[in-house]
Motif scaffolding. Sequence first.
Motif, PDB file in Angstrom:
ATOM      1  N   CYS A  73       5.197   0.531  -2.302  1.00 25.21           N
ATOM      2  CA  CYS A  73       5.496   1.741  -3.059  1.00 25.21           C
ATOM      3  C   CYS A  73       4.695   1.870  -4.348  1.00 25.21           C
ATOM      4  O   CYS A  73       4.573   2.965  -4.909  1.00 25.21           O
TER       5      CYS A  73
ATOM      6  N   ILE B  28       0.086   5.883  -2.378  1.00 26.23           N
ATOM      7  CA  ILE B  28       1.354   5.772  -1.645  1.00 26.23           C
ATOM      8  C   ILE B  28       2.481   6.379  -2.453  1.00 26.23           C
ATOM      9  O   ILE B  28       2.592   6.146  -3.667  1.00 26.23           O
TER      10      ILE B  28
ATOM     11  N   CYS C 152       6.834   6.810  -2.019  1.00 29.39           N
ATOM     12  CA  CYS C 152       7.976   6.382  -1.203  1.00 29.39           C
ATOM     13  C   CYS C 152       9.185   7.264  -1.474  1.00 29.39           C
ATOM     14  O   CYS C 152       9.319   7.866  -2.545  1.00 29.39           O
TER      15      CYS C 152
ATOM     16  N   VAL D  73       7.754   4.484   2.935  1.00 31.34           N
ATOM     17  CA  VAL D  73       6.587   5.329   2.646  1.00 31.34           C
ATOM     18  C   VAL D  73       6.813   6.727   3.213  1.00 31.34           C
ATOM     19  O   VAL D  73       7.052   6.888   4.414  1.00 31.34           O
TER      20      VAL D  73
END
Length: 978
Positions: free
Chosen positions: A66, A71, A73, A80
Amino acid sequence: MRALLKMKSQLIGMFVLVLVTIGPVRVRSLNPSLNDDVLGLIVFKADILDPKGKLVSWNEDDDSPCNWVGIKCNPRSNRVSELNLDGFSLSGRMGRGLLQLQFLRKLSLARNNLTGSISSSIARVDNLRVLDLSDNSLSGAIPEEFFRQCGSLRVISLAKNKFSGKISDSLSSCSTLASVNLSSNQFSGSLPFGIWSLNGLRSLDLSDNSLVGELPEVIQGLNNLRAINLSKNRFSGMVPNGIGSCLLLRSIDLSENLFSGSLPDTLRKLSLCNYLNLCKNSFAGEVPDSIGEMKSLEILDLSANGFSGQLPSSIGNLQSLKALNLSANRFTGSLPGSMADCANLVALDLSRNSLTGDLPTWIFKSELQEVSISKNELGGSVSSHLSSSLGSSPGRLEILDLSHNAFSGGIASSLGVLSRLQFLNLSKNFLVGPIPATIGELKTLDVLDLSNNRLNGSIPLEIGGVVSLYELRLDKNFISGKIPASIENCSSLTTFIVSHNRLSGLIPAAIAQLTNLRNVDLSFNNLSGGLPRQLANLPHLLSFNISHNNLQGELPAGGFFNTISPFSVTGNPSLCGSVANKSCPTVLPKPIVLNPNSSSDSTSGSLPPNLRHKRIILSVSALIAIGAAAVIIIGVISITVLNLHVRSSTSRSAAALAFSAGDDFSHSPTTDANSGKLVMFSGDPDFSTGAHALLNKDCELGRGGFGAVYQTVIRDGHAVAIKKLTVSSLVKSQDDFEREVKKLGKVRHPNLVALEGYYWTPSLQLLIYEFISGGNLYKHLHEGVGGNFLSWNERFNIILGTAKSLAYLHQLNIIHYNIKSSNVLIDSTGEPKVGDFGLARLLPMLDRYVLSSKIQSALGYMAPEFSCRTVKITEKCDVYGFGVLVLEVVTGKRPVEYMEDDVVVLCDMVRGALEEGRVEECVDERLRGNFPAEEAIPVMKLALICTSQVPSNRPDMAEVVNILELIICPSEGQEELE
């Protein structure tokens, strides 16, 4: 350590493969501490290249991804939800690791260099809403299963890739799709019918493909559609009336297709539409008056169609209109006065129609910034309209093109009020009177074109105030007076065309200050005097036409003027120089000539006047002594004649052997009175430092039809190439030989090997050339000099440079006779240098048999007329050899190649491939994927024309140069080479 990490990644990859195969739930139950998202992303990373280290934070030892770059989340599940790697410069293929991201909602890998095909499983992720793979290098067809597994996918963009094939019928199964962008690919065929049933679709972009077919009436089913872009395809037929039922449409782009017929009247219903582009189709008929009901229109482009009739007055109802383009149609009549109500109109293009009437005054009063009404039949006085419209208002016009009409009258002085003007074209009208001095107030003007009118007076001094000007065209008028020196203030000027006027006086030296000049045309005037020598310093000059004036003296030396075309200087009887084909009266410095057989007085011209005077006195006072000595000498001649004969023979033999392998070289070739004659056109003639070269076979550079070439060094390290001629029995007499060689010594061109001097004895002739270090073209093409192959740009540069050199030789009436790749040298900068030119002129007669025997190594390059004694040998034989050379450069193949059971002639091979439509396959395989077909194919076509069997069908080399320059820099209106 690296090996352990690699093994670890491989084990992880194998583990993820198991995950994909047997399902994530079962594996997590075996080892709940493992994070599927970490594993999937690490395997994805292992399949790609990350040259900029953008993914350095991705560590397989982390418990959660994360905090990794790119990325996002879900804060509740800590899984994700978004992977965004836009513009990370990633390459490689998308692996199966992404299938582990079971909670992924958005996947964006746009603006990278990913390759390979797209997996049918990528859309299998149940929660995926957005998929953006645009601007990559993905290729192949879209799998049929791809859209069958799209789940809840709402946005998909595969734009700017290399996908091909048909768009799958399964697309209609993605009922949740709101946005589809498949533009800028290579899709072909017709659209799947089911695409028109996606009633949730808001945006559809299929532009820039090769799609065909007609639009169905059921397009009305797309009642939520906001934007549709089908431009740059091959759609045909009429636009269906059903488009009027898509009431939410805001943007319609059907440009650059094959649509025909009239516009559907239902367009009036699209009251929310602000963009309508139908340009470059085959629409016809009148534009319906109902177009005025599309009151939200901001951009309307109907250009390049077949619309006719008068412009509808309802256009005035389009209060929001900002850009209107109706150019290249067949509209007639005058401009409707209602257009003055388009208060927000910024850009107006009505060019290339048949409009008549006067120029409306609202053009100068409105908010318009760009106006083009060129190539119509409008008339009236421009001056009156300007004067009555502008007053003291500064105006907003930046572009004004009224060219190619029938406007008359003068140019109003109020023109200077248009202070924002950047482009002004009033050419090809019937304007009269002088150019107003207020032109100098247009400080931002870049282009001024007043050509092809009836203007008189002089070029105002105030022209120097137009400091931004880079193009000035005043040709074909009645302008008189001098070219003002104030032109030097226009420092950005690249084009200066004032031909076909009545200009007089000198060409001001101030022009030489315009270092950006590329094209100058002063022809057909009454200019006089000489040309400023500073003009030779203009670094970017491409053309300089001074023909048909009263200029005199010598052309500037150096730079562009070394290669200026004779056509650019004709019609000036008092001009002199080689290009003008008239010798100049001034005496140029003589080349260094060392002739031991001449009297010692031959060097007196280089002595100071005082010493020369003393020398003359001494010579006169010594006459008595010389006379007495003469009596004695005559008395003993009969005794010494035999000895002199022997010495002379010995000296001549020594001189000949001095330049042959295996004998001693004279350290001072001028000390022996019978050693021969050495002439250098410039510099020190000392050969002593290069004596060893001709004694050492290792210094031999090569052998050709006219002799062997050696490399040596003279004048403190100056390298030269010496050609030892092996045609002594055929060489002309010494006088004829020297006359021809001196002519060749004056030939100077950036793409020709310079002849620096020569050496003569009856039994030995040497030609001294500049040394070119890069080797010859043959070795670059067929032997891989330096381990590198020539790129397309390098090959094109070689072709163009060679063409320019031959065109220059032909201007001087010099035929090369021996064009082949081994005679084209490449210097250290990659520029081509053609050698061995004009050597056939050293033969006593241009006998075909002799020439053929001397250039028999040029098999495949020889024009067919060499074998026919009834056909005259002309410069067209060079054109033929050049055509073969071009094919050799483009294909990388020899002119004639011998196979086990066949002989392949390059010209025939390429011509056959062209007839079968596969000429692109002939390009050197080392260039595959790295050459522009739009250049390579015309170049090969041009080469085939040059190798025509009939000499008269071949172009001149000057024409070849022009065509090549058009291929590399195509101009508007120039047709492609067929």
